[in-house]
Design an enzyme around this catalytic site. Sequence first.
Site, PDB file in Angstrom:
ATOM      1  CD  GLU A 115       0.226  -0.523 -33.706  1.00 43.77           C
ATOM      2  OE1 GLU A 115      -0.836  -0.422 -34.314  1.00 43.77           O
ATOM      3  OE2 GLU A 115       1.343  -0.499 -34.258  1.00 43.77           O
ATOM      4  CG  LEU A 117       2.768   1.925 -32.344  1.00 41.33           C
ATOM      5  CD1 LEU A 117       3.320   2.756 -31.210  1.00 41.33           C
ATOM      6  CD2 LEU A 117       1.739   2.728 -33.108  1.00 41.33           C
ATOM      7  CE  LYS A 168       1.943  -5.802 -28.359  1.00 40.02           C
ATOM      8  NZ  LYS A 168       2.789  -4.814 -28.992  1.00 40.02           N
ATOM      9  CG  LEU A 214      21.465  -8.646 -29.627  1.00 40.44           C
ATOM     10  CD1 LEU A 214      22.568  -9.264 -30.484  1.00 40.44           C
ATOM     11  CD2 LEU A 214      20.878  -9.709 -28.689  1.00 40.44           C
ATOM     12  CB  ALA A 216      24.151  -4.856 -21.919  1.00 39.40           C
ATOM     13  CB  CYS A 224       5.052  -2.386 -24.135  1.00 36.68           C
ATOM     14  SG  CYS A 224       4.132  -0.978 -24.756  1.00 36.68           S
ATOM     15  CE  LYS A 227       0.520  -3.072 -21.045  1.00 29.92           C
ATOM     16  NZ  LYS A 227       0.207  -4.098 -22.007  1.00 29.92           N
TER      17      LYS A 227
HETATM   18  C1  UGA Z   1       7.811  -2.069 -27.477  1.00 31.25           C
HETATM   19  C2  UGA Z   1       8.024  -2.905 -28.762  1.00 31.25           C
HETATM   20  O1  UGA Z   1       9.324  -2.638 -29.290  1.00 31.25           O
HETATM   21  C3  UGA Z   1       6.970  -2.572 -29.802  1.00 31.25           C
HETATM   22  O2  UGA Z   1       7.133  -3.406 -30.925  1.00 31.25           O
HETATM   23  C4  UGA Z   1       5.590  -2.804 -29.197  1.00 31.25           C
HETATM   24  O3  UGA Z   1       4.562  -2.464 -30.109  1.00 31.25           O
HETATM   25  C5  UGA Z   1       5.442  -1.939 -27.959  1.00 31.25           C
HETATM   26  O4  UGA Z   1       6.480  -2.292 -27.012  1.00 31.25           O
HETATM   27  C6  UGA Z   1       4.083  -2.201 -27.354  1.00 31.25           C
HETATM   28  O5  UGA Z   1       3.812  -3.337 -26.980  1.00 31.25           O
HETATM   29  O6  UGA Z   1       3.237  -1.301 -27.376  1.00 31.25           O
HETATM   30  P1  UGA Z   1       8.402   0.427 -26.698  1.00 31.25           P
HETATM   31  O7  UGA Z   1       8.005  -0.045 -25.336  1.00 31.25           O
HETATM   32  O8  UGA Z   1       7.853   1.700 -27.204  1.00 31.25           O
HETATM   33  O9  UGA Z   1       8.002  -0.698 -27.801  1.00 31.25           O
HETATM   34  O10 UGA Z   1       9.979   0.591 -26.712  1.00 31.25           O
HETATM   35  P2  UGA Z   1      11.244  -0.247 -27.195  1.00 31.25           P
HETATM   36  O11 UGA Z   1      11.963   0.544 -28.224  1.00 31.25           O
HETATM   37  O12 UGA Z   1      10.908  -1.636 -27.538  1.00 31.25           O
HETATM   38  O13 UGA Z   1      12.151  -0.227 -25.869  1.00 31.25           O
HETATM   39  C7  UGA Z   1      11.670  -0.825 -24.668  1.00 31.25           C
HETATM   40  C8  UGA Z   1      12.755  -0.741 -23.612  1.00 31.25           C
HETATM   41  O14 UGA Z   1      13.823  -1.631 -23.908  1.00 31.25           O
HETATM   42  C9  UGA Z   1      13.389   0.627 -23.428  1.00 31.25           C
HETATM   43  O15 UGA Z   1      13.497   0.905 -22.034  1.00 31.25           O
HETATM   44  C10 UGA Z   1      14.757   0.481 -24.043  1.00 31.25           C
HETATM   45  O16 UGA Z   1      15.716   1.331 -23.444  1.00 31.25           O
HETATM   46  C11 UGA Z   1      15.060  -0.973 -23.731  1.00 31.25           C
HETATM   47  N1  UGA Z   1      16.050  -1.576 -24.666  1.00 31.25           N
HETATM   48  C12 UGA Z   1      15.763  -1.692 -25.987  1.00 31.25           C
HETATM   49  C13 UGA Z   1      17.229  -2.073 -24.160  1.00 31.25           C
HETATM   50  O17 UGA Z   1      17.507  -1.994 -22.939  1.00 31.25           O
HETATM   51  N2  UGA Z   1      18.116  -2.670 -25.010  1.00 31.25           N
HETATM   52  C14 UGA Z   1      17.869  -2.793 -26.350  1.00 31.25           C
HETATM   53  O18 UGA Z   1      18.725  -3.346 -27.075  1.00 31.25           O
HETATM   54  C15 UGA Z   1      16.658  -2.278 -26.846  1.00 31.25           C
END
Ligand code: UGA
Length: 439
Positions: A115, A117, A168, A214, A216, A224, A227
């Site tokens: 997955e 999402l 994944k 990208l 910061a 996700c 871990k």
């Molecule tokens: C992430 C992946 O984006 C999904 O594709 C994946 O399915 C999911 O994990 C999973 O394995 O279930 P998610 O954890 O919901 O999704 O959230 P993200 O939008 O990816 O953000 C993760 C973290 O990265 C957040 O704390 C966000 O603030 C941080 N982030 C994101 C940054 O610090 N900088 C960025 O440019 C983007």
Amino acid sequence: MLRDGHMPIYEPTLEERVMRNVKEGRLRFTSSYADGLCDAEFAFIAVPTPTNHVNGGADLRYVEAAARSIAQVMPEGLIVVDKSTVPVGTGDRVRQIIEDSLPLPLRFAVVSNPEFLREGSAFADCMQPDRVVLGAAEAWALEAVAGLYRHLECPIIRTDLPTAEMIKYVANAMLATRISFMNEVAAICERVGADVRMVAAGVGTDRRIGRAFLDAGLGYGGSCFPKDVKALVQMGLDAGCEPEILQSVDRVNREVCYRAVSKLADTFGSLSGLTVGLWGLAFKPDTDDLREAPAVRIAQALLAAGAHVRAYDPKAMAAAREVLPEVAFTADAYSAAHLADAVILVTDWPEFSALDFATVKELMCCPVVIDGRNALDDRLLTSLGFIYRGMGCCSSAHVPAVQRRTRPEKVLEFVHAPEIETEVGVSLDGEVESTLEAA
Ligand code: UGA
């Protein structure tokens, strides 16, 4: 809760969609495997695979328990689809567990269907995915699962079980790597007077690089990335590799959130006795999820250093009350800033960028804002007289040390705002509080 129509988590549009499909007879919930599988063609395993705290690998207890339970009641020809994020080899292990647990031999197959999402945009990601990944040894099972996705307009990547499982982890680890990389770049930008936001824009326009992930900030949280990076490190170590890049990605991420705390310590000299407002607690906007949220570690570090913490999040307050009992939770973002010596923006909920910052400045004891997500308009805040510090922006360098001001008398003006009135007692000392009561 689901049978009673209650959503155990917050996800935009989830409740209305679930309720509509329940009402129209397409969706039902049961905790009985026999009931759920009696006439099923597919059984999706979608259970958590948390970090195993012994070695940082994935804890497969729930996946294995699900496989055993499925085997007890499954019909002939069932396709077991693994949606959980599992280390390479788990699909084969699920097949073995089912074979060993079957009361009578039956034909079945195991397909990996990871997955991709994101929390907060789960529906759009599900219905308009970039790709569907399927892995299996049996072509008939692979095609049957591909048939479930035939209405989606996206490529379907068919491969073997271990490769699908690997895709994944590598997808998440790649995104996490970009974030840690940019957080490292942000630290360098601060020292040399460059602006990481423009650096991201400048390199992100290269089509080979792309702009996504990208940003910061305070690092990645959630259930996700943290871990999965650890689990991939462990998978590599178990296979006799030394995953140095992935280990660094994890290490940078564990430390980056404390940069916000260091910026406050640099600004005030000491954190002891400061009142700090936190804007946002969830690990990212549009969720109430606090798992691995930088806000929790930041609040704990501030409290340990003798600061008082006031916090507000649009959705994550209920969960936060349990995890952070020493924090004072406020009714809105203004109340979190009220009488604070500094505010840290931790989660980039859009409502924080839309605040009336002239009012925020009046409410605060000291107009210090640490923008942990580079989400605010630094020029606006600086022009209003804020001391603004972003993450890796040139405007955050060379900020003069600030003397903590005594609480201004003018706070009395603000107690007339009804939404603040309820908050006043939380942070004021007894003398001022009784003055307010008298007023
Ligand atoms: C992430 C992946 O984006 C999904 O594709 C994946 O399915 C999911 O994990 C999973 O394995 O279930 P998610 O954890 O919901 O999704 O959230 P993200 O939008 O990816 O953000 C993760 C973290 O990265 C957040 O704390 C966000 O603030 C941080 N982030 C994101 C940054 O610090 N900088 C960025 O440019 C983007």
